[in-house]
Design an enzyme around this catalytic site. Structure first.
Site, mmCIF file in Angstrom:
data_model
loop_
_atom_site.group_PDB
_atom_site.id
_atom_site.type_symbol
_atom_site.label_atom_id
_atom_site.label_comp_id
_atom_site.label_asym_id
_atom_site.label_seq_id
_atom_site.Cartn_x
_atom_site.Cartn_y
_atom_site.Cartn_z
ATOM 1 N N ALA A 57 37.152 38.186 47.671
ATOM 2 C CA ALA A 57 38.278 38.783 48.396
ATOM 3 C C ALA A 57 37.845 39.401 49.730
ATOM 4 O O ALA A 57 38.629 39.420 50.684
ATOM 5 C CB ALA A 57 38.957 39.830 47.531
ATOM 6 N N THR A 58 36.622 39.878 49.816
ATOM 7 C CA THR A 58 36.167 40.450 51.090
ATOM 8 C C THR A 58 36.256 39.388 52.180
ATOM 9 O O THR A 58 36.800 39.619 53.272
ATOM 10 C CB THR A 58 34.715 40.962 50.969
ATOM 11 O OG1 THR A 58 34.696 41.995 49.985
ATOM 12 C CG2 THR A 58 34.185 41.494 52.287
ATOM 13 N N GLN A 115 43.369 43.312 42.864
ATOM 14 C CA GLN A 115 43.447 44.130 41.649
ATOM 15 C C GLN A 115 44.616 43.718 40.761
ATOM 16 O O GLN A 115 44.678 44.114 39.595
ATOM 17 C CB GLN A 115 43.568 45.619 42.021
ATOM 18 C CG GLN A 115 42.295 46.212 42.605
ATOM 19 C CD GLN A 115 41.184 46.390 41.569
ATOM 20 O OE1 GLN A 115 41.390 46.282 40.361
ATOM 21 N NE2 GLN A 115 39.984 46.663 42.044
ATOM 22 N N SER A 119 39.734 37.633 44.018
ATOM 23 C CA SER A 119 38.322 37.502 43.630
ATOM 24 C C SER A 119 38.238 37.219 42.140
ATOM 25 O O SER A 119 38.854 37.931 41.345
ATOM 26 C CB SER A 119 37.591 38.828 43.885
ATOM 27 O OG SER A 119 36.731 38.741 44.982
ATOM 28 N N HIS A 133 35.975 37.769 39.859
ATOM 29 C CA HIS A 133 35.368 38.704 38.891
ATOM 30 C C HIS A 133 36.284 39.834 38.475
ATOM 31 O O HIS A 133 35.926 40.628 37.603
ATOM 32 C CB HIS A 133 34.053 39.253 39.450
ATOM 33 C CG HIS A 133 34.188 40.172 40.618
ATOM 34 N ND1 HIS A 133 34.067 41.532 40.483
ATOM 35 C CD2 HIS A 133 34.417 39.952 41.937
ATOM 36 C CE1 HIS A 133 34.200 42.104 41.678
ATOM 37 N NE2 HIS A 133 34.415 41.158 42.578
ATOM 38 N N THR A 183 28.763 24.987 51.487
ATOM 39 C CA THR A 183 28.864 24.194 50.256
ATOM 40 C C THR A 183 29.687 24.945 49.216
ATOM 41 O O THR A 183 29.437 26.127 48.956
ATOM 42 C CB THR A 183 27.439 23.911 49.712
ATOM 43 O OG1 THR A 183 26.735 23.191 50.721
ATOM 44 C CG2 THR A 183 27.478 23.092 48.431
ATOM 45 N N CYS A 214 32.986 49.893 46.035
ATOM 46 C CA CYS A 214 32.512 49.494 47.361
ATOM 47 C C CYS A 214 32.350 50.707 48.266
ATOM 48 O O CYS A 214 31.729 50.635 49.305
ATOM 49 C CB CYS A 214 33.473 48.501 47.971
ATOM 50 S SG CYS A 214 33.904 47.238 46.805
HETATM 51 N N1 PMP Z 1 40.184 44.169 47.591
HETATM 52 C C1 PMP Z 1 40.303 45.003 46.548
HETATM 53 C C2 PMP Z 1 41.603 45.689 46.319
HETATM 54 C C3 PMP Z 1 39.219 45.227 45.706
HETATM 55 O O1 PMP Z 1 39.337 46.061 44.681
HETATM 56 C C4 PMP Z 1 38.000 44.565 45.964
HETATM 57 C C5 PMP Z 1 36.779 44.762 45.073
HETATM 58 N N2 PMP Z 1 36.525 46.071 44.735
HETATM 59 C C6 PMP Z 1 37.931 43.696 47.063
HETATM 60 C C7 PMP Z 1 39.046 43.527 47.843
HETATM 61 C C8 PMP Z 1 36.669 42.968 47.419
HETATM 62 O O2 PMP Z 1 36.347 42.033 46.456
HETATM 63 P P1 PMP Z 1 34.899 41.347 46.487
HETATM 64 O O3 PMP Z 1 33.922 42.478 46.441
HETATM 65 O O4 PMP Z 1 34.867 40.527 45.249
HETATM 66 O O5 PMP Z 1 34.790 40.575 47.722
#
Ligand code: PMP
Length: 381
Positions: free
Chosen positions: A78-79, A181, A199, A201, A237, A323
């Site tokens: 997601a980042t 989330q 994301s 995970h 890749t 984070c």
């Molecule tokens: N957006 C939100 C709302 C998140 O909670 C997170 C992960 N804590 C992220 C983005 C980023 O996800 P990732 O670290 O898997 O890139």
């Protein structure tokens, strides 16, 4: 010899990440070994097998979100997806986001501002909600993109996405949502979204894999350039086992989310009520309803969250976004909803998930009663 290795603490931090479901791992394994091909190597069987697996995963994910497969792009998480989405906004254009977003929205937004993008950061109300009227007032003729998360990872607030998106659509402004989330936890209406980031995970899939939904017809300039994979939206890749695992995880959520959400809501409500009634000076941060099922955020008066987390040794807890952990000072999300600094410094975030049970909630309340009393005694001495 008797082992003295203590068992791992009970995991109450499912917003930071979730364990990868063993059924997902099983689906992924052949793509590390037997089917190891590069999904861009279409000249041989190994490559084509990998490419087929990636396209099957894209179809499965698109079905879950009720969008078209060619509207899903795979990324490293997601980042990266958030960075790609915000990269749509050019200097001289206006970007609107909110003060309760994850750092992976706010940091690129601030960087864009330093590069000549006009930036508005909307403030939430005391429960973390963004008001559609305020959003409408913030729109400008040059507003290009509005980015508002679906659910907050600290206080669980579920934003009224269709209402917020309707304001944007009325004015032909693109609407992006960080659904990280919320995906796989609560139903989402993709019809109102133009772009969305997620994301793997966070919904019992693997780490380091995610995606971006981009409605057909919208062009996103890449952040990473190179081999032109993922139709040039994200070069590099493709992580085939990751893609396969993320899609498998989402398919499991389609089967299990409906039963799990009410179970976690009940468990969370029980935990909340027992903490509030059993310990003096406990307040709940975030909304009462319209909240992620497993989410709870509570402040303990006259207690430092860091000390509480260490002393609650039978549980894995956090005080906010993983984070931002390591940063000192109160959580920006709690500050944005008006929690006073002293209380914000005594706040913990709890994320319940699939593995958690009622007995663990009871254990948590018992431990919290003892630990909070002891910490207050120490600080009063
Ligand atoms: N957006 C939100 C709302 C998140 O909670 C997170 C992960 N804590 C992220 C983005 C980023 O996800 P990732 O670290 O898997 O890139």
């Amino acid at each position: 010899m008797i082992s003295t290795v203590p068992a791992d603490p009970i995991y109450f931090d499912h917003h930071a990440t979730t364990p990868c479901d063993p059924r997902v791992v099983e689906k992924m394994l052949p793509y590390f070994t037997e089917h190891f091909g590069n999904a861009a190597s279409l000249t041989h069987v190994q490559g084509r097998k990998a490419a087929n697996a990636v396209e099957d995963a894209r179809i499965a994910m698109a079905r879950f979100f009720a969008v078209q497969p060619n509207e899903i792009y795979f990324t490293a998480g997601a980042t990266e997806s958030n960075n790609i989405a915000l990269n749509l906004v050019q200097p001289g254009e206006h970007l609107i986001t909110t003060a309760v977003e994850h750092r992976s929205i706010l940091a690129p937004a601030w960087r864009l501002e330093s590069q000549g993008v006009e930036l508005t950061v909307l403030r939430p109300d005391s429960e973390g909600f963004i008001d559609a009227g305020r959003l409408r007032d913030a729109l400008r003729p040059n507003t290009r993109l509005v980015s508002i998360e679906a659910a907050n990872g600290e206080i669980g607030t579920l934003q009224p996405l269709p209402e917020l998106a309707a304001v944007c659509r009325e004015r032909k402004v693109l609407f992006h949502s960080d659904i990280t989330q919320a995906a796989g936890k609560v139903p989402l209406d993709f019809a109102s979204l133009d772009l969305a980031s997620f994301s793997g995970h966070k919904f019992y899939g693997p780490k380091g894999i995610g995606g971006l939904f981009v409605r057909r017809g919208i062009k996103v300039p890449p952040v990473i350039v190179g081999g032109g994979q993922e139709k040039n939206v994200r070069s590099g890749t493709v992580n085939v086992p990751g893609v396969v695992g993320m899609a498998a995880a989402l398919q499991l959520r389609a089967l299990e989310m409906g039963d799990e959400a009410p179970r976690l809501t009940a468990l969370r409500n029980e935990l909340r009520d027992r903490l509030v009634s059993g310990i003096e000076g406990v307040s709940v941060n975030g909304p009462r309803g319209l909240r992620l099922p497993g989410n709870l955020n509570v402040s303990f008066e006259r207690v430092e969250a860091d000390s509480l987390i260490v002393a609650m040794r039978r549980f894995s807890l956090s005080s906010g976004s993983a984070c931002s952990s390591g940063q000192h000072g109160p959580s920006p999300v709690l500050t944005a909803i008006g929690v006073p600094e002293a209380l914000a410094m005594g706040s913990i975030r709890i994320g319940l998930g699939k593995s958690n049970r009622g007995e663990e909630v009871a254990m948590f309340v018992d431990d919290a009663k003892r630990v909070v009393a002891r910490l207050r005694e120490i600080s009063a001495a």
